[in-house]
Design an enzyme around this catalytic site. Structure first.
Site, PDB file in Angstrom:
ATOM      1  N   ASP A   1      -9.318  -4.641  -5.552  1.00 38.43           N
ATOM      2  CA  ASP A   1      -8.789  -3.640  -4.632  1.00 38.43           C
ATOM      3  C   ASP A   1      -9.382  -2.271  -4.953  1.00 38.43           C
ATOM      4  OD1 ASP A   1      -7.317  -1.941  -3.031  1.00 38.43           O
ATOM      5  OD2 ASP A   1      -5.382  -2.831  -3.532  1.00 38.43           O
TER       6      ASP A   1
ATOM      7  N   SER B   1       0.838  -1.192   0.000  1.00 41.00           N
ATOM      8  CA  SER B   1       0.000   0.000   0.000  1.00 41.00           C
ATOM      9  C   SER B   1       0.880   1.252   0.000  1.00 41.00           C
ATOM     10  CB  SER B   1      -0.959  -0.043   1.194  1.00 41.00           C
ATOM     11  OG  SER B   1      -1.968   0.926   1.057  1.00 41.00           O
TER      12      SER B   1
ATOM     13  N   HIS C   1      -7.755  -5.185  -1.168  1.00 41.59           N
ATOM     14  CA  HIS C   1      -6.514  -4.514  -0.784  1.00 41.59           C
ATOM     15  C   HIS C   1      -5.590  -5.422   0.023  1.00 41.59           C
ATOM     16  CE1 HIS C   1      -3.989  -1.055  -0.495  1.00 41.59           C
ATOM     17  NE2 HIS C   1      -4.073  -0.973   0.821  1.00 41.59           N
TER      18      HIS C   1
END
Length: 332
Positions: free
Chosen positions: A273, A187, A309
């Site tokens: 995601d 991320s 995610h």
């Protein structure tokens, strides 16, 4: 959440070319030059963790503008030979936490530096220890929008500089093979690792999963989740500042950093995601190394069709471990 981005067949060939400012390279060269006037490593103090097989130090190094940045440095106990090393960057809103939280890379036999995120650490995890003394420029309360109206003021200029300086500090620590340094992150951490790969030509490897700041303009059109949602919310209130914000974001674009990178690279993404849309990851992967000036860098990408995610989670880490071991063998 069902798949919402491009279909897999289009993602595989997606090659977004971002609008790069003409002074992109000069901007970052000057930023890093300013930071380099300070010696990177300040201190490394041993800490007791209760772990018998791991040794840990509380590290302070100088990042953007010479500001002190905290990190945990860990390595297998009792090993004195120089080791390949991993510098890891944490996700958005997270700090370095506690030293026993991230042991995967140490258990794999590597030296490991976990960098604190300046001005973050209050959203989840176990906190951080690094303030951001330059956060007074106009912007919203979240780090993603601090200083958003001007490239020199934005939070990520400082955080990316810290990430580069963390590599310099790691090379100065005892027991590190300075020629075998990998940058790792998921991320926001993945976005930082990718920026480091684009700014440091002598990095040995980079491993990123669901990287933030890749395909930023498209992500703002696709999702209101996470940091991109903070940017959209800010622009919804501060109408008429879009062009200034877009200009700032163009200096942070992960695809631009990926184009300049040279190190072998390992990517991962979940096709569902909605925080970091997969098209950004694919764009960075497909453009990776095209401006490096050398041979096409070794790279691979793993996509997880039914994951968001969280990506491939432990399966992705398993693949990273095997892949990085192969890279180290090539560098031995």
């Amino acid at each position: 959440m069902p798949a919402f981005d491009l279909p897999p067949s289009e993602l595989e060939t997606y090659r977004l070319l971002p609008e790069e400012p003409a002074d992109f390279d000069e901007f970052w060269q000057n930023t890093l030059k300013d930071a380099a006037q300070y010696d990177a490593l300040v201190s490394a103090d041993p800490v007791g963790t209760g772990l018998r097989l791991t040794e840990t130090w509380d590290v302070t190094f100088r990042g953007f503008a010479g500001d002190p940045v905290r990190a945990w440095y860990s390595r297998p106990a009792g090993v004195r030979d120089p080791l390949p090393a991993v510098v890891e960057y944490a996700g958005y809103g997270r700090g370095r936490g506690l030293p026993h939280e991230r042991l995967t890379w140490v258990n794999a036999g590597y030296a490991h530096l976990l960098m604190d995120n300046r001005g973050q650490g209050d959203q989840y995890g176990n906190g951080g220890s690094t303030p951001d003394p330059h956060a007074q420029a106009p912007g919203g309360p979240g780090p993603a929008v601090r200083g958003l109206r001007a490239p020199r003021d934005c939070h990520y200029r400082r955080l990316i500089t810290d990430a580069v300086r963390a590599v310099t500090a790691l090379r100065a620590l005892p027991g590190v093979d300075a020629g075998r340094i990998a940058a790792v992150g998921n991320s926001q951490g993945g976005g930082l690792a990718l920026a480091v790969a684009g700014l440091l030509p002598d990095l040995a490897a980079v491993l990123v999963t669901a990287p933030l700041l890749c395909g930023i303009r498209r992500a703002l059109d696709l999702t209101d989740a996470g940091p991109y949602g903070e940017i959209s919310a800010y622009l919804a209130v501060h109408r008429g500042t879009e062009q200034a914000a877009y200009r700032t974001l163009s200096y942070l674009e992960g695809v631009s950093f990926a184009r300049r990178a040279q190190a072998p690279a390992h990517f991962g993404t979940g096709l569902r995601d909605t925080v970091c849309p997969p098209s950004g990851t694919y764009a960075a992967f497909n453009r990776y190394g095209e401006l490096s000036g050398g041979a096409d860098p070794r790279r691979e990408l793993h996509a997880y069709p039914f994951n968001g995610h969280e990506g491939g989670e432990a399966e992705q880490v398993r693949r990273q471990l095997h892949w990085l071991a192969g890279v180290w063998e090539e560098h031995a």
